[in-house]
Write a protein that holds these residues in place. Structure first.
Motif, PDB file in Angstrom:
ATOM      1  N   THR A   1       0.395   4.944  -4.172  1.00 14.25           N
ATOM      2  CA  THR A   1       1.097   5.906  -3.323  1.00 14.25           C
ATOM      3  C   THR A   1       2.571   5.532  -3.182  1.00 14.25           C
ATOM      4  O   THR A   1       2.997   4.443  -3.550  1.00 14.25           O
TER       5      THR A   1
ATOM      6  N   GLN B   1       4.429  -3.468   6.616  1.00 14.32           N
ATOM      7  CA  GLN B   1       3.496  -2.897   5.643  1.00 14.32           C
ATOM      8  C   GLN B   1       2.874  -3.981   4.764  1.00 14.32           C
ATOM      9  O   GLN B   1       1.717  -3.896   4.395  1.00 14.32           O
TER      10      GLN B   1
ATOM     11  N   ARG C   1      -2.295  -4.154  -4.523  1.00 16.29           N
ATOM     12  CA  ARG C   1      -2.333  -4.218  -3.051  1.00 16.29           C
ATOM     13  C   ARG C   1      -2.769  -5.570  -2.486  1.00 16.29           C
ATOM     14  O   ARG C   1      -3.241  -5.634  -1.356  1.00 16.29           O
TER      15      ARG C   1
ATOM     16  N   ARG D   1       3.933   4.844  -0.408  1.00 19.87           N
ATOM     17  CA  ARG D   1       3.956   3.705   0.508  1.00 19.87           C
ATOM     18  C   ARG D   1       3.792   2.394  -0.267  1.00 19.87           C
ATOM     19  O   ARG D   1       4.442   1.397   0.029  1.00 19.87           O
ATOM     20  N   ASP D   2       2.926   2.383  -1.282  1.00 21.70           N
ATOM     21  CA  ASP D   2       2.748   1.197  -2.113  1.00 21.70           C
ATOM     22  C   ASP D   2       4.041   0.836  -2.840  1.00 21.70           C
ATOM     23  O   ASP D   2       4.426  -0.327  -2.907  1.00 21.70           O
TER      24      ASP D   2
ATOM     25  N   SER E   1       4.857  12.906   1.570  1.00 19.31           N
ATOM     26  CA  SER E   1       4.292  12.022   2.585  1.00 19.31           C
ATOM     27  C   SER E   1       4.340  10.596   2.067  1.00 19.31           C
ATOM     28  O   SER E   1       4.277  10.358   0.859  1.00 19.31           O
ATOM     29  N   TRP E   2       4.429   9.642   3.003  1.00 18.37           N
ATOM     30  CA  TRP E   2       4.408   8.232   2.584  1.00 18.37           C
ATOM     31  C   TRP E   2       3.160   7.934   1.756  1.00 18.37           C
ATOM     32  O   TRP E   2       3.199   7.102   0.852  1.00 18.37           O
ATOM     33  N   ASP E   3       2.057   8.605   2.072  1.00 22.78           N
ATOM     34  CA  ASP E   3       0.778   8.283   1.445  1.00 22.78           C
ATOM     35  C   ASP E   3       0.401   9.237   0.323  1.00 22.78           C
ATOM     36  O   ASP E   3      -0.754   9.253  -0.130  1.00 22.78           O
ATOM     37  N   ASP E   4       1.346  10.033  -0.155  1.00 23.87           N
ATOM     38  CA  ASP E   4       1.102  10.853  -1.343  1.00 23.87           C
ATOM     39  C   ASP E   4       0.868   9.966  -2.559  1.00 23.87           C
ATOM     40  O   ASP E   4       1.605   8.985  -2.773  1.00 23.87           O
TER      41      ASP E   4
END
Length: 427
Positions: free
Chosen positions: A30, A215, A70, A32-33, A6-9
C-alpha cells in the motif's frame, strides 16, 4: 482530503503496471507501506542511471528484497518515487505540477523548485549522483545570469572543495526540493499549524496528524546511533509517513534530514512547543551530524534545558567512527596481494554486459586498466586489485570502491561480471 487516494490504497490501484519481485507483495503493498519504508526493498539504484522516473519505478520488479515484507524499516528513495507516481496518477498531473499547485503556491513559495536547470546549464551539473563530472570545472560563476545560488561543498583530503550540483530528476518525489531560508519558514508554519497557514486550513488536521503518527519502529544505526548513545532521555525512535520521530527531554520531535552530495538539510517540529526548525547547509562531512547538532542546540535553548555542546560531542563520535573506518581500510590494504596480475589479457574482460536494473554496460581497455560505463549513467575505472579481482572507482563526486569479479562458463569464456553493491551484469 478529496478522497482520490487513501494511505491504505494498494499501489496497483493507481499504478496497475507496478510490480515487485514477489507477486504477493505486489498485490498487498500500500501507499502507507511505501511511505513508512516497510516494503523490504531498500536499494537506490536510480543514482547510477539517467533513465526517466517511470522506467526507474518499472524496474523495481527486478530488485531483490533485503528482508521480508512489513517486518522492519528499510529506507528507500525508490519507494518514495513510486508513491509520487501514484499521487500523480490519482491527481492526473505530473508530481512536480501537483507540488507547485497544491503546496508551493498556497504557501507563497514561488522561488522554490525541483529543477536544477533553473540554475545551471545541462553541461554544468551531473546527470545523476554517480554520473561523470562535467567536462570543465564548475564554480558559482557558471550559474545562470541573475541567479543567486549556493554551491555544494565536500571535505576531501582535509580541504573543503566546491563541487557541481547533481540532478535528481528520476527520483524527484523522494526529496528534491530546492528552496531557501525565507520560503522554508512558510513550510514550517504549515507544519507547526497542523495543516493551517495564513488563516486557512489547507490540509485537514486529522489528515495532517496521521503523518506524525508512528508507523514503523526505527532501530538507530549509523549516525543516528551516535545521537542515540548521547541521549539518555530518548526512549523511542520511529518512522511516520515521511517523518522520523523520537522523544527528547519529554517532548516528541518530528524531523527528517536529507541531502545530495555537498548539501545537507534538516527540518524538525516540536509540536507541543509550536517550534519549527529548518537548517540548510552547503557543506558535507559525509555525516548528517552538523544540522542535527544545531537542531538539538536550538531545542535545548527553546525548552530551557541545560545547554550541551552537541557539536563537540557528535564530533568526537564522528572522529571515532572515522578511526574505525581507517583501521578497516588499513586491514584491507594490508591484505592486498602485490605482484599479481589477471589470469588472462585485459581484452578478454572487455565487451558489452547487461543488467535488468542498469541496462547496457560497456567494459573497454584503457591503458593499464579497464573502463566501466553504464550507457545511460555512471562511468568509472576498473583498477586491478589482485589476482582476478578488480576495484571499480566511479568518475564522480563520490568515487567509492566496488569490488568486481568475472565468472566463466565451462568453456572458460567470461559470461558475467559481479559488482559488489550493484549486482550482476550478464555478458
Amino acid at each position: 482530503d478529496e478522497g482520490k487516494v487513501s494511505w491504505d490504497d494498494p499501489v496497483t490501484r493507481h499504478l496497475p503496471w507496478f510490480q515487485l519481485r514477489d507477486p504477493f507483495v505486489t498485490r498487498e503493498v500500500t501507499l502507507r507501506d511505501l511511505l513508512s519504508h516497510r516494503t523490504g526493498v531498500g536499494a537506490a539504484y536510480n543514482g547510477y542511471v539517467t533513465v526517466d522516473r517511470h522506467e526507474i519505478v518499472r524496474r523495481t520488479r527486478y530488485l531483490e528484497p533485503v528482508r521480508p515484507f512489513r517486518t522492519r524499516y528499510d529506507y528507500s528513495n525508490i519507494m518514495y518515487s513510486t508513491a509520487g507516481e501514484a499521487g500523480a496518477a490519482a491527481g492526473g498531473k505530473p508530481w512536480e505540477q501537483l507540488l507547485e499547485e497544491r503546496i508551493l503556491r498556497p504557501l507563497g513559495m514561488l522561488e522554490t523548485t525541483t529543477d536544477v536547470s533553473r540554475f545551471f546549464d545541462s553541461t554544468r551539473f551531473t546527470r545523476c549522483f554517480y554520473c561523470p563530472l562535467p567536462a570543465e570545472p564548475v564554480s558559482i560563476t557558471h550559474a545562470k545570469s541573475g541567479v543567486d545560488v549556493a554551491m555544494p561543498h565536500v571535505l576531501r583530503d582535509g580541504t573543503v572543495k566546491p563541487i557541481p550540483w547533481q540532478s535528481y530528476d528520476n527520483a524527484v518525489s523522494a526529496g528534491s526540493v530546492i528552496s531557501n531560508a525565507t520560503e522554508m519558514a512558510e513550510w514550517l508554519k504549515l507544519l507547526v499549524g497542523e495543516g493551517r497557514h495564513g488563516g486557512r486550513q489547507l490540509i485537514r488536521a486529522e489528515t495532517f496528524r496521521e503523518m506524525f503518527r508512528p508507523q514503523s519502529i526505527l532501530d538507530p544505526t549509523g549516525w543516528i546511533a551516535m545521537v542515540d548513545e548521547l541521549s539518555p532521555s530518548t526512549h523511542f525512535w520511529s518512522y511516520g509517513l515521511g517523518w522520523r520521530m523520537n522523544d527528547y527531554r519529554g517532548r516528541k520531535i518530528v524531523w527528517h534530514t536529507g541531502g545530495i552530495v555537498g548539501f545537507l538539510a534538516y527540518v524538525g517540529v516540536i509540536p507541543e512547543e509550536r517550534l519549527g526548525i529548518a537548517i540548510l547547509s552547503n557543506g558535507d562531512l559525509g555525516y548528517e551530524l552538523v544540522p542535527q547538532a544545531l537542531a538539538l542546540r536550538i531545542a535545548d535553548l527553546h525548552i530551557g534545558a541545560p545547554v550541551r555542546d552537541w557539536s563537540a560531542e557528535l564530533l568526537a563520535k564522528m572522529r571515532a567512527d572515522q578511526e574505525r573506518q581507517a583501521a578497516a581500510e588499513a586491514q584491507l590494504l594490508a591484505a592486498r596481494k602485490t605482484g599479481t596480475r589477471p589470469s588472462r589479457p585485459l581484452a578478454d574482460f572487455a565487451g558489452e554486459y547487461r543488467s535488468d536494473l542498469y541496462g547496457r554496460t560497456v567494459v573497454t581497455v584503457e591503458g593499464a586498466n579497464l573502463a566501466f560505463r553504464i550507457v545511460d549513467g555512471a562511468a568509472g575505472t576498473l583498477e586491478h586489485w589482485h589476482d582476478d579481482l578488480f576495484a571499480l572507482r566511479m568518475n564522480s563526486t563520490t568515487p567509492g570502491r566496488y569490488f568486481t569479479t568475472f565468472e566463466t562458463d565451462v568453456r572458460g569464456q567470461i559470461v558475467r561480471m559481479n559488482v559488489a553493491g550493484l549486482g550482476t551484469f550478464e555478458r
